[in-house]
Design an enzyme around this catalytic site. Sequence first.
Site, mmCIF file in Angstrom:
data_model
loop_
_atom_site.group_PDB
_atom_site.id
_atom_site.type_symbol
_atom_site.label_atom_id
_atom_site.label_comp_id
_atom_site.label_asym_id
_atom_site.label_seq_id
_atom_site.Cartn_x
_atom_site.Cartn_y
_atom_site.Cartn_z
ATOM 1 N N PHE A 124 7.129 -42.811 14.271
ATOM 2 C CA PHE A 124 6.352 -42.992 13.047
ATOM 3 C C PHE A 124 5.275 -41.902 13.020
ATOM 4 O O PHE A 124 4.947 -41.333 14.051
ATOM 5 C CB PHE A 124 5.739 -44.394 13.008
ATOM 6 C CG PHE A 124 4.914 -44.613 11.772
ATOM 7 C CD1 PHE A 124 5.511 -44.603 10.530
ATOM 8 C CD2 PHE A 124 3.537 -44.779 11.844
ATOM 9 C CE1 PHE A 124 4.761 -44.753 9.381
ATOM 10 C CE2 PHE A 124 2.781 -44.925 10.701
ATOM 11 C CZ PHE A 124 3.394 -44.918 9.470
ATOM 12 N N ASP A 125 4.710 -41.602 11.851
ATOM 13 C CA ASP A 125 3.817 -40.429 11.764
ATOM 14 C C ASP A 125 2.587 -40.528 12.670
ATOM 15 O O ASP A 125 2.231 -39.559 13.336
ATOM 16 C CB ASP A 125 3.448 -40.097 10.303
ATOM 17 C CG ASP A 125 2.874 -41.262 9.523
ATOM 18 O OD1 ASP A 125 2.784 -42.362 10.086
ATOM 19 O OD2 ASP A 125 2.511 -41.073 8.352
ATOM 20 N N ASP A 215 7.713 -49.601 20.326
ATOM 21 C CA ASP A 215 6.805 -49.590 19.182
ATOM 22 C C ASP A 215 7.367 -50.637 18.224
ATOM 23 O O ASP A 215 8.346 -50.392 17.524
ATOM 24 C CB ASP A 215 6.799 -48.180 18.573
ATOM 25 C CG ASP A 215 5.938 -48.091 17.325
ATOM 26 O OD1 ASP A 215 5.342 -49.112 16.940
ATOM 27 O OD2 ASP A 215 5.877 -46.999 16.724
ATOM 28 N N ALA A 217 6.257 -52.771 15.575
ATOM 29 C CA ALA A 217 5.562 -53.302 14.395
ATOM 30 C C ALA A 217 6.422 -54.337 13.666
ATOM 31 O O ALA A 217 5.925 -55.334 13.152
ATOM 32 C CB ALA A 217 5.214 -52.152 13.463
ATOM 33 N N HIS A 452 -0.365 -35.782 4.921
ATOM 34 C CA HIS A 452 0.025 -36.443 3.668
ATOM 35 C C HIS A 452 -0.996 -37.445 3.172
ATOM 36 O O HIS A 452 -0.997 -37.796 2.004
ATOM 37 C CB HIS A 452 1.406 -37.095 3.817
ATOM 38 C CG HIS A 452 1.485 -38.070 4.950
ATOM 39 N ND1 HIS A 452 1.339 -37.703 6.257
ATOM 40 C CD2 HIS A 452 1.682 -39.396 4.965
ATOM 41 C CE1 HIS A 452 1.453 -38.772 7.028
ATOM 42 N NE2 HIS A 452 1.652 -39.807 6.272
HETATM 43 N N1 F0G Z 1 4.335 -47.672 14.486
HETATM 44 C C1 F0G Z 1 5.071 -47.931 13.396
HETATM 45 C C2 F0G Z 1 6.543 -48.056 13.517
HETATM 46 C C3 F0G Z 1 4.451 -48.093 12.163
HETATM 47 O O1 F0G Z 1 5.180 -48.346 11.089
HETATM 48 C C4 F0G Z 1 3.041 -47.976 12.087
HETATM 49 C C5 F0G Z 1 2.343 -48.095 10.824
HETATM 50 C C6 F0G Z 1 2.312 -47.725 13.254
HETATM 51 C C7 F0G Z 1 3.007 -47.579 14.450
HETATM 52 C C8 F0G Z 1 0.817 -47.590 13.248
HETATM 53 O O2 F0G Z 1 0.231 -48.821 13.020
HETATM 54 O O3 F0G Z 1 -1.007 -48.570 10.858
HETATM 55 O O4 F0G Z 1 -1.486 -50.448 12.419
HETATM 56 O O5 F0G Z 1 -2.163 -48.166 13.001
HETATM 57 N N2 F0G Z 1 2.893 -48.066 9.728
HETATM 58 C C9 F0G Z 1 2.321 -48.233 8.439
HETATM 59 C C10 F0G Z 1 3.354 -47.935 7.395
HETATM 60 C C11 F0G Z 1 1.019 -47.563 8.206
HETATM 61 O O6 F0G Z 1 2.958 -47.842 6.224
HETATM 62 O O7 F0G Z 1 4.543 -47.834 7.702
HETATM 63 P P1 F0G Z 1 -1.178 -49.004 12.281
#
Ligand code: F0G
Length: 462
Positions: A124-125, A215, A217, A452
């Site tokens: 993820f970014d 990771d 989420a 972005h």
């Molecule tokens: N890893 C993944 C797979 C994520 O999708 C995200 C966040 C994070 C880590 C970071 O987590 O935002 O709580 O600090 N994704 C959000 C999205 C921001 O819009 O997909 P975070």
Amino acid sequence: MAKYVPEPFRIKMVEKIKMLTKEERAQKIKEADYNLFGLRSEDVYIDLLTDSGTGAMSSDQWGGLMQGDEAYAGSKSYYNVIDSGRDIFGYEYIQPVHQGRAGEKVIFPLFLSKGKYAISNTFFDTTRAHVELCGARAIDCVIEAAKNPAVRAPFKGNMDIPKLEKLINELGAENVGLIVLTITNNSAGGQPVSMENIKATSEVCKKYGLTMEIDCARFAENAYFIKRDEKGYQDKSIKDIVREMFSYGDIFHMSSKKDAIVNMGGVLGVKDGNNPVIPNIKANCVSYEGFYTYGGLSGRDMESLAIGLQEGIDEDFLHYRIGQCEYLAAKLDEAGVIYQSPVGGHGLFIDAAAMFPQIPYNEFPAQVLAIELYKEAGIRTCDIGSFMMGNDPDTGEQIKSDFEFTRFAIPRRVYTQAHFDIMADALIAIKKRAGEIKRGMRITWEPPILRHFQAKLEYINK
Ligand code: F0G
């Protein structure tokens, strides 16, 4: 025919939203330098920018807020997070942090430094950014099927196992600091990772003595897909599937703003309570997040997190949630709009490169589509493509993303069937006039990292 799975809840509190005119929206997005992150949320009708922290909490979670213990050390709410986390993940050490990227900041420097590599199915970014902030390099290693949105295949989030081994051999196992398995695989379209693949990744890690970091989420959505689509799991509970998934990893970090349905929060876990990394996790937590019994969260946030973790694995909820995405997907199938197929867990990833073949990757077709959606119906989405990828940290060249997706990220328990109809209608209307949209975008200003979120853009005049 598209079929909608009814909500397994009723609505107790509402929030007013307003619809601007098309002319007003065209002006607002121009003022925001054509960056959807620059809009005020009050100017958005349906906000699909992210499913992160945007879910609706339950009455139990709101009740939990009142029970939060705000003690600096040893809060009751901290122990509730630990109990809930241990119960779900089966890991001995559980650590709250304020969100997912905070977990990355705490864990990654313990494994990564200049000259090291981290390999993931897809980073993820923010996760990629934290690898790079350690001076290390992030390599994506997803299966080839993920790169073709129109190909309908299960578990398109999987790690490419032969490629992973090849990479480890080429780089030298001693130079690989971490293997990060992202479940579900967000950037590849919220695509799930199969149990077989989680296990195979773990076996490669064991063979080369590497740490497997998950990771996670959207771990509950991933478990739902395993139950639905992977042989041998149909009769297992989501909880049992989650336990098995995590049994193959060593460490995890979770942005709890997704599957734990809280507005803020994160969790770290270490399987083995005697792992020598734990005192270092605590030390980094104290420096960056706050004392380790609150990890950057207030007691009330920890209380709603402990409850939300359990609600996120409820099967009726998951069935309804994935059903919403499938409803929208079925409508798009009827209209021939191409998206990462089958639908992933947290939304739809529309193939903007297929919608606008006339716009090259370095003119950001997915950003163009996101802007069109806002102008058309007040829907806020985002680019998950070359605009998000940014520039190569070594050469400064624009990276060509494997995908040019415009992401419809669906907040949990927030939007109804009528909102989904508006989403489908807007996309179909844009598809009808897609050939007339000739102009791509150019960046007029960008920050050095995670561009972005802040970059300014303008249309290229052709
Ligand atoms: N890893 C993944 C797979 C994520 O999708 C995200 C966040 C994070 C880590 C970071 O987590 O935002 O709580 O600090 N994704 C959000 C999205 C921001 O819009 O997909 P975070």
